[in-house]
Motif scaffolding. Sequence first.
Motif, PDB file in Angstrom:
ATOM      1  N   TRP A 121      -5.361 -16.792   3.639  1.00 26.78           N
ATOM      2  CA  TRP A 121      -4.884 -16.659   2.255  1.00 26.78           C
ATOM      3  C   TRP A 121      -5.964 -16.920   1.219  1.00 26.78           C
ATOM      4  CZ3 TRP A 121      -0.163 -20.149   3.523  1.00 26.78           C
ATOM      5  CH2 TRP A 121      -0.580 -21.432   3.891  1.00 26.78           C
ATOM      6  N   TYR A 122      -7.048 -17.504   1.626  1.00 30.64           N
ATOM      7  CA  TYR A 122      -8.170 -17.621   0.684  1.00 30.64           C
ATOM      8  C   TYR A 122      -8.888 -16.264   0.595  1.00 30.64           C
ATOM      9  CZ  TYR A 122      -7.401 -22.644   0.887  1.00 30.64           C
ATOM     10  OH  TYR A 122      -6.840 -23.892   0.801  1.00 30.64           O
ATOM     11  N   PHE A 138     -13.100 -21.835   1.900  1.00 26.93           N
ATOM     12  CA  PHE A 138     -12.100 -22.728   1.317  1.00 26.93           C
ATOM     13  C   PHE A 138     -11.172 -23.319   2.378  1.00 26.93           C
ATOM     14  CE2 PHE A 138     -13.545 -20.109  -2.124  1.00 26.93           C
ATOM     15  CZ  PHE A 138     -13.469 -20.905  -3.261  1.00 26.93           C
ATOM     16  N   ALA A 139     -11.085 -22.633   3.511  1.00 24.32           N
ATOM     17  CA  ALA A 139     -10.144 -23.089   4.546  1.00 24.32           C
ATOM     18  C   ALA A 139     -10.658 -24.335   5.260  1.00 24.32           C
ATOM     19  CB  ALA A 139      -9.904 -21.972   5.557  1.00 24.32           C
ATOM     20  N   GLU A 141     -11.815 -27.189   4.324  1.00 22.23           N
ATOM     21  CA  GLU A 141     -11.248 -28.462   3.860  1.00 22.23           C
ATOM     22  C   GLU A 141      -9.889 -28.248   3.200  1.00 22.23           C
ATOM     23  OE1 GLU A 141     -12.834 -31.419   4.259  1.00 22.23           O
ATOM     24  OE2 GLU A 141     -14.445 -30.347   5.318  1.00 22.23           O
ATOM     25  N   GLY A 142      -9.411 -27.030   3.201  1.00 23.51           N
ATOM     26  CA  GLY A 142      -8.202 -26.732   2.433  1.00 23.51           C
ATOM     27  C   GLY A 142      -6.956 -26.631   3.297  1.00 23.51           C
ATOM     28  N   GLU A 143      -6.106 -25.690   2.931  1.00 25.38           N
ATOM     29  CA  GLU A 143      -4.830 -25.510   3.622  1.00 25.38           C
ATOM     30  C   GLU A 143      -5.076 -24.624   4.839  1.00 25.38           C
ATOM     31  OE1 GLU A 143      -1.963 -27.044   2.867  1.00 25.38           O
ATOM     32  OE2 GLU A 143      -3.115 -28.142   1.351  1.00 25.38           O
ATOM     33  N   THR A 145      -3.434 -24.610   7.951  1.00 27.49           N
ATOM     34  CA  THR A 145      -2.353 -24.605   8.941  1.00 27.49           C
ATOM     35  C   THR A 145      -2.401 -23.386   9.857  1.00 27.49           C
ATOM     36  OG1 THR A 145      -0.968 -25.757   7.350  1.00 27.49           O
ATOM     37  CG2 THR A 145       0.173 -24.685   9.178  1.00 27.49           C
ATOM     38  N   PHE A 146      -2.758 -22.242   9.279  1.00 23.93           N
ATOM     39  CA  PHE A 146      -2.682 -20.991  10.046  1.00 23.93           C
ATOM     40  C   PHE A 146      -4.047 -20.567  10.594  1.00 23.93           C
ATOM     41  CE2 PHE A 146       0.946 -20.992   7.213  1.00 23.93           C
ATOM     42  CZ  PHE A 146       1.973 -20.574   8.046  1.00 23.93           C
ATOM     43  N   LYS A 304      -5.111 -29.434   9.568  1.00 18.85           N
ATOM     44  CA  LYS A 304      -3.695 -29.064   9.516  1.00 18.85           C
ATOM     45  C   LYS A 304      -3.255 -28.126  10.635  1.00 18.85           C
ATOM     46  CE  LYS A 304      -3.104 -30.303   4.820  1.00 18.85           C
ATOM     47  NZ  LYS A 304      -2.480 -30.132   3.542  1.00 18.85           N
ATOM     48  N   ASN A 305      -4.115 -27.872  11.612  1.00 15.83           N
ATOM     49  CA  ASN A 305      -3.655 -26.982  12.688  1.00 15.83           C
ATOM     50  C   ASN A 305      -3.737 -27.616  14.072  1.00 15.83           C
ATOM     51  OD1 ASN A 305      -6.321 -26.832  13.342  1.00 15.83           O
ATOM     52  ND2 ASN A 305      -6.572 -24.653  12.966  1.00 15.83           N
TER      53      ASN A 305
ATOM     54  N   VAL B 686       3.001 -23.311  -0.795  1.00 20.41           N
ATOM     55  CA  VAL B 686       1.756 -23.986  -0.433  1.00 20.41           C
ATOM     56  C   VAL B 686       0.824 -23.981  -1.634  1.00 20.41           C
ATOM     57  CG1 VAL B 686      -0.187 -24.062   1.161  1.00 20.41           C
ATOM     58  CG2 VAL B 686       2.026 -23.197   1.954  1.00 20.41           C
ATOM     59  N   ASP B 688      -2.871 -25.329  -3.160  1.00 22.19           N
ATOM     60  CA  ASP B 688      -4.196 -25.709  -2.660  1.00 22.19           C
ATOM     61  C   ASP B 688      -4.560 -27.077  -3.242  1.00 22.19           C
ATOM     62  OD1 ASP B 688      -6.580 -25.394  -1.317  1.00 22.19           O
ATOM     63  OD2 ASP B 688      -7.533 -24.259  -2.933  1.00 22.19           O
ATOM     64  N   GLN B 691      -8.231 -28.623  -3.452  1.00 23.33           N
ATOM     65  CA  GLN B 691      -9.355 -27.852  -3.988  1.00 23.33           C
ATOM     66  C   GLN B 691      -9.106 -27.238  -5.359  1.00 23.33           C
ATOM     67  OE1 GLN B 691     -11.549 -26.325  -0.050  1.00 23.33           O
ATOM     68  NE2 GLN B 691      -9.648 -25.296  -0.428  1.00 23.33           N
ATOM     69  N   LEU B 696      -1.086 -20.672  -2.798  1.00 20.66           N
ATOM     70  CA  LEU B 696      -1.772 -19.841  -1.801  1.00 20.66           C
ATOM     71  C   LEU B 696      -0.869 -18.761  -1.205  1.00 20.66           C
ATOM     72  CD1 LEU B 696      -3.779 -22.620   0.050  1.00 20.66           C
ATOM     73  CD2 LEU B 696      -4.623 -20.963  -1.621  1.00 20.66           C
ATOM     74  N   ASP B 702       3.202 -14.344   3.160  1.00 20.07           N
ATOM     75  CA  ASP B 702       2.837 -15.753   3.342  1.00 20.07           C
ATOM     76  C   ASP B 702       3.955 -16.689   2.906  1.00 20.07           C
ATOM     77  OD1 ASP B 702       0.187 -15.560   4.424  1.00 20.07           O
ATOM     78  OD2 ASP B 702      -0.479 -14.826   2.481  1.00 20.07           O
ATOM     79  N   ILE B 767       5.725 -24.805  13.687  1.00 25.08           N
ATOM     80  CA  ILE B 767       4.609 -25.677  13.291  1.00 25.08           C
ATOM     81  C   ILE B 767       5.098 -27.114  13.171  1.00 25.08           C
ATOM     82  CG2 ILE B 767       2.957 -26.171  11.445  1.00 25.08           C
ATOM     83  CD1 ILE B 767       3.250 -23.140  10.660  1.00 25.08           C
ATOM     84  N   ARG B 771       4.424 -30.357  15.590  1.00 23.80           N
ATOM     85  CA  ARG B 771       3.836 -31.591  15.044  1.00 23.80           C
ATOM     86  C   ARG B 771       4.693 -32.799  15.385  1.00 23.80           C
ATOM     87  NH1 ARG B 771       2.181 -29.284   9.118  1.00 23.80           N
ATOM     88  NH2 ARG B 771       0.200 -28.336   9.723  1.00 23.80           N
TER      89      ARG B 771
END
Lengths: 328, 797
Positions: A121-122, A138-139, A141-143, A145-146, A304-305, B686, B688, B691, B696, B702, B767, B771
Amino acid sequence: MLPKFAYVRPDNLKEAVEKLSAEGAMVHAGGTDLLGCLRDDVLDAGTLVSISAIKDLRGIRKTENGGLRIGALTTITEVSRHRLVNQKYKGLAQGASEVASPQLRNQGTIGGNLCQKPRCWYYRGEFHCLRKGGTECFAAEGENTFHCIFGSDSICFIVHPSDTAPNLAALDAEVNITGPKGKRTVKVEDFHVLPADDVMRDTVLAPGEIVTEIIVPPVKHGLRSSYRKIKARRSWDFALAGVALALVFDGDKVTDGRVVFSGAAPVPWRSREVESAIIGNILDGKTIRTAAEASVKGAEPLAKNEYKIGMFQGMMTEELEKIARAEE
Amino acid sequence: MKKEQEIYYTKDVPVPETPEPGTEPEPWGKTRIIGERVPRVDGYERVSGSAVYPSDVMLPGMIHGAILRSPYPHAVVKSVNIEKARNMPGVRAAISMDSPGADLQWPYNKEVSTKLFDPRCLFEGETIAAVAAETPYQAMDAIKAIKVEYDVKPFVVDERKALKSGSVEVHEGGNRLKTATHERGDVEKGFAEADEVVEKTFRTECEIQTPLELHGCVANWDGDRLTVWESTQGVYSVQSKVAQVLKMPLSKVRIIGHYMGGGFGSKLNASKYTIIGALLAKASAKPVKMFLTREDAYIAVGNRPPSNMTVKMGVKKDGTLTAIQLKGNATGGAYPAGGTALIDWLFRDLYTCENVRTEMTDVYINAGPARPFRAPGHPQGSWALEQMMDMLAQKINIDPVQIRLKNIPKVSQAREGNPPYTSTGLEECLRKGAETFGWDRARKEAEANNKKDGHIKRGVGMGGCVWIVGGGGPPSTVVVKYFSDGSVNLNMGASDIGTGTKTVMALVVAEELGVKPSVIQIENADTGTTQYATPSGGSKTVPTEAPTVRNACIDAKQQILKMAAEDLGLDVEDRDAEDLRFEGEKVVSKSDPSKSVKIKEIKKLNKRGLVMGIGYRGPNPENKTVNPFAAQFCEVEVNTRTGEVKVLRFLGAHDSGRVMDRLTYDNQVFGGITMGIGFGMTEWRVLDDGQTGKMLNKNWHDYKLPTALDVPMDMTCVPIELHDHEANNTGAKGLGEPVTIPTAGAIANAVNHATGLRFTDTPINPIFVSRMQDKTRAAEKAGKEALSKEARNKEEG
């Protein structure tokens, strides 16, 4: 909203290759990914070269040696429903039927499915990331999960989105390519590019090159194949974790074969660790446990993954148990 | 003869008796059309595409608007330069905060307002400038050419972080907006009296309305009169806001919204884009189509606030609740938008409990303001409360249905003076729902399956609910035009937001006047030509408008009876007309059935052309409250290796009073369950956080709405049709919102039944399940290690 572009639709390969040599020209086949990338400013095309009028690129037929030749313009729906594919290459049929949604499968092509852009998504969003020529991922340190657990080399953490590519790689299929310098053949396994090799490229295609067909080798005696995909929702989604199995059995024993993951790495990810855990063995409880553990050996999960570790192991266990019971 | 059959749904069948003028009729006894399975009256138009939605409107000379929005969650606009954009090909207007007439205030509530183009951008998606051009592409190109200088500020987009000291402040003075508390009895005493006390913290993620038709309008000026075709749930509320912001008389603002493609609360009122559309139309002297992009709709026009709830509850061994305590926070984004609104209601009102304390803190963050979302606050509260009820039931070892049956209130405990409900079907929803679902058997079968070795586990769960409103009420005015051939125009201001309002209202007319729904034409949702109505929301449209439509029909009938009396030589003033009854195609004397007159032959009616019946919504009963109730049941399958959860079946047992149309009723129940599955299993926003603070997943891939495969084929609707003669003259209560309240909590309870794991956070997808399993395995491992360490210590000791 789509940016401005020119559109040409040649009816032969030669002309298509010529048109593609122009600056900013891009191939348009099913367009399901391309139009989204244009709309989201991920790609900038001066000219779209539609190959949809090139009849030679359509359809599935048997090769002389008993394999399959799948034209690059063959729709995903056609692949998923084709009699021979379903009879002989179950994993590929399952992979094709797991792609996106019925509408997208009707429109999307097998060649396009191999050449998809990542879904990070980035990358798809308003972020000037490494893969788009920027200076940061960006991924990382970012979101994330995927994102991937293998193969990032700490550069780019995308997962390859294709459901057909892992199956074609597992079957040791090849991609036929035509370009300005003529024809060449690349194994599907070697078709995608890791970030460490070139973070701005997804495939080995050079400018002006077109995927024309995919050649699947004849079925080895004792081959069983399958595809499994775990998604955050049950349709119209990419793999959180997936595995293509193409294993050759002699009785209960696995004598040869390949294991290729989706949702794991920036390219379809061949797990030699799982292969070596099962080849030469009967798929009993112990082998399967070892293989499940091997499936995540060397994985480097992000913040996150981490869930993918357990998910891959669980999926591996389930799929090996299933294929051990399956018929050829 | 043939024509009459086309108009009247049946011959010689009595329609409801016409009550005295000025009296509110009793709800119908037996009905003829109400409650049947009648397809949508506008189904053809909607399916064929001939229905003109606001986004379909094309006016001669119409041009296209586009809005430039802040790409940052927190920034101050230092300058905006629209000159280049203004001079681009096709551009007819460009406006920003400096443009004449654009310096307008936009009110969020009575105290807080912002500018239409405010230099302080407190969320990603705040409006900066706008253009209108001949094509949408030219408009988009012009937007990209606008030069903006931003002073980018630090941001906070997580309400939990926003409450910490030292956090970035969204508004000066801190991020704590307000704390709403409710207290009755003594919770400490209640906990002391409990045999078991459970405490747990829950979280629900932010959910976004995502209606199929985007938010937007078409605006057009004719002199000083503004007409706006708006995709809205309420044309009169839009009219009021537009008139307020543009400082215009209401009479000069006409809002039209015949069709609209969904809102779920996010289109209850006008938005900034409505005003911007009007300003662009004025500046360009052209009609302007001003629709948002899908991305903008995700960030700028509403959401269901994320919430964090710590709940503590006490119970006696017999299942009696002794105390309920809720403490937590939630956020409505960057402006006051009801972040915590109604999250506490179920804790306060649903189950009997003397000792209750709730305290919810509303927090500011740098994200898009919330808007009401189908049953505001309730699905969040239900997620926590229904899981708590199951946890308490497990502690005292009784069945989940039984613990709820043990705590059914007779009165509304949360309301001042504890008024009774006009009808309360909670108990029947639980009993009949459980029976129809096969609750006991399904639970036992699942438990037997789960004792086996396999990794596919089964679970069965449920939840109950009440919805805070759903009784409707005044004001509403409806006009019925009864033509001389017996066909009818129904004129009402209410919008049909896809729920079937028009169909239900046609059935009310058909029931009352004896005509077929097919000869009823509905004119609605137009402030220029239809009557005043409040917006369609709060599950109040049917209980508000249906009684009003009925009153309008009765008024028309009373006038027709008088006209017939004249024809039959009866003295109207002597009230001889009371001897007459309206039978659909004719008016007949009750005392002498041979005396009758066909309606199409009534002289005065023919001369006048039509009779106009006017109906008003009467008051709700005093000292009573009107609320719908429900219980939902579901069965799930969990793959404990991969974390995949499949919903196998769902049942909704709903007390919403009378069923008006069984097809739209079922449709609401299944649609509500579908949305609840999204809330509980697939959807989450979601941002970000670490950052950029940007959203997102602002697209339909998504941001994961449930697909057809996420929703079970096996869905059952069980209407609990109690006779409610106090709620209103139709006996119907609201349905649109309770249908989505208990769904997610019921799923969480079923997944717990399958796995033993308690999912405190939405969404339950592979997910989050994986977890949770990792966490459980780690805890087990740590537990084992601790045990073996202890054993070693003992041996060594």
